[in-house]
Design an enzyme around this catalytic site. Structure first.
Site, PDB file in Angstrom:
ATOM      1  CG  HIS A 285      36.490  11.201  56.170  1.00 52.18           C
ATOM      2  ND1 HIS A 285      36.794  10.948  57.489  1.00 52.18           N
ATOM      3  CD2 HIS A 285      37.618  10.884  55.455  1.00 52.18           C
ATOM      4  CE1 HIS A 285      38.047  10.514  57.576  1.00 52.18           C
ATOM      5  NE2 HIS A 285      38.556  10.454  56.355  1.00 52.18           N
TER       6      HIS A 285
ATOM      7  CG  ASN B 296      41.596   2.019  55.954  1.00 48.55           C
ATOM      8  OD1 ASN B 296      40.854   2.998  55.855  1.00 48.55           O
ATOM      9  ND2 ASN B 296      42.908   2.127  56.002  1.00 48.55           N
TER      10      ASN B 296
ATOM     11  CG  HIS C 206      41.103   5.176  59.859  1.00 49.90           C
ATOM     12  ND1 HIS C 206      40.551   5.340  58.616  1.00 49.90           N
ATOM     13  CD2 HIS C 206      40.080   5.134  60.736  1.00 49.90           C
ATOM     14  CE1 HIS C 206      39.231   5.407  58.738  1.00 49.90           C
ATOM     15  NE2 HIS C 206      38.924   5.283  60.015  1.00 49.90           N
TER      16      HIS C 206
ATOM     17  CG  ASP D  57      22.411   3.339  55.644  1.00 50.01           C
ATOM     18  OD1 ASP D  57      22.582   3.727  56.816  1.00 50.01           O
ATOM     19  OD2 ASP D  57      21.720   3.965  54.816  1.00 50.01           O
TER      20      ASP D  57
ATOM     21  CE1 TYR E 238      46.706   7.387  54.726  1.00 56.22           C
ATOM     22  CE2 TYR E 238      47.604   8.871  53.073  1.00 56.22           C
ATOM     23  CZ  TYR E 238      46.574   8.488  53.908  1.00 56.22           C
ATOM     24  OH  TYR E 238      45.406   9.209  53.930  1.00 56.22           O
TER      25      TYR E 238
ATOM     26  CB  ALA F 152      38.215   9.264  50.981  1.00 60.10           C
TER      27      ALA F 152
ATOM     28  N   PRO G 249      39.052   3.211  48.813  1.00 64.84           N
ATOM     29  CG  PRO G 249      37.870   5.181  48.492  1.00 64.84           C
ATOM     30  CD  PRO G 249      37.777   3.830  49.153  1.00 64.84           C
ATOM     31  CG  ASN G 250      42.529   7.101  46.375  1.00 62.73           C
ATOM     32  OD1 ASN G 250      42.718   7.007  45.170  1.00 62.73           O
ATOM     33  ND2 ASN G 250      41.585   7.884  46.885  1.00 62.73           N
TER      34      ASN G 250
ATOM     35  CD  GLU H 295      36.045   3.952  61.459  1.00 64.67           C
ATOM     36  OE1 GLU H 295      35.076   3.868  62.255  1.00 64.67           O
ATOM     37  OE2 GLU H 295      36.445   5.032  60.994  1.00 64.67           O
TER      38      GLU H 295
ATOM     39  NE  ARG I 279      46.346   8.009  49.721  1.00 65.94           N
ATOM     40  CZ  ARG I 279      45.198   7.830  50.355  1.00 65.94           C
ATOM     41  NH1 ARG I 279      44.697   6.616  50.505  1.00 65.94           N
ATOM     42  NH2 ARG I 279      44.546   8.866  50.853  1.00 65.94           N
TER      43      ARG I 279
ATOM     44  NE  ARG J  13      45.967  12.689  57.314  1.00 65.24           N
ATOM     45  CZ  ARG J  13      45.718  11.933  56.230  1.00 65.24           C
ATOM     46  NH1 ARG J  13      45.247  10.703  56.381  1.00 65.24           N
ATOM     47  NH2 ARG J  13      45.945  12.412  55.028  1.00 65.24           N
TER      48      ARG J  13
END
Ligand code: DQA
Length: 142
Positions: free
Chosen positions: A79, A73, A99, A86, A22, A76, A9-10, A97, A17, A106
């Site tokens: 977290h 990625n 980022h 799962d 970013y 959010a 998301p986002n 993964e 952003r 952060r």
């Protein structure tokens, strides 16, 4: 073999952003960067972004069925989404993964990744290069 590059998301609105965190690339520019780096490495990528947990899980299930390697990625969802964790845990091919930012540098809520425990490795903090480094790592694994 196609590598699935999933974005949560986002990330589709990187243009809105904080560019200090970013960077300057919007999502189309980031996608073009990833495609170009993949091409240089001789890798085939399918880049997708969704704001929907359900859609991301559907894509992860398909990746598990097709035994596709994944660069992910989760944004959010990193977290707090046990449902995404799962689904990632069902993958059989390598999964990395990534980022853009370094979540550990952060806010405290970003210091926890519920995803990291079920991936082969995590790369964060290098901006778009996080994806390039993940492609290099995946190439060595597949
Ligand atoms: C992010 C870091 C996350 O904490 C954040 O929620 C994002 C993007 C990154 O790429 O740096 O949306 O995954």
């Amino acid at each position: 073999m196609k590598i699935l590059v999933l974005n949560g998301p986002n990330l589709g609105r990187l243009d809105l952003r904080n560019s200090a965190i970013y960077g300057q690339m919007d999502f189309p520019a980031l996608s073009a960067f990833i495609s170009n780096e993949a091409q240089k490495l001789g890798l085939d990528v399918d880049i997708r972004q969704s704001d929907s947990e359900t859609e991301l899980i559907t894509w992860l299930h398909a990746a598990a069925d097709e035994k596709s390697p994944v660069i992910f990625n989760p944004a959010a969802f990193t977290h707090y989404s046990y449902a995404i964790r799962d689904a990632v845990d069902m993958l059989t091919a390598p999964v990395i993964e990534v980022h853009l930012s370094n979540p550990l540098a952060r806010e405290e809520f970003r210091h926890t990744s519920v995803i990291s425990g079920v991936v082969n490795g995590t790369i964060g903090g290098f901006g778009p290069d996080s994806y390039r480094l993940a492609l290099i790592a995946l190439k060595a694994m597949i």
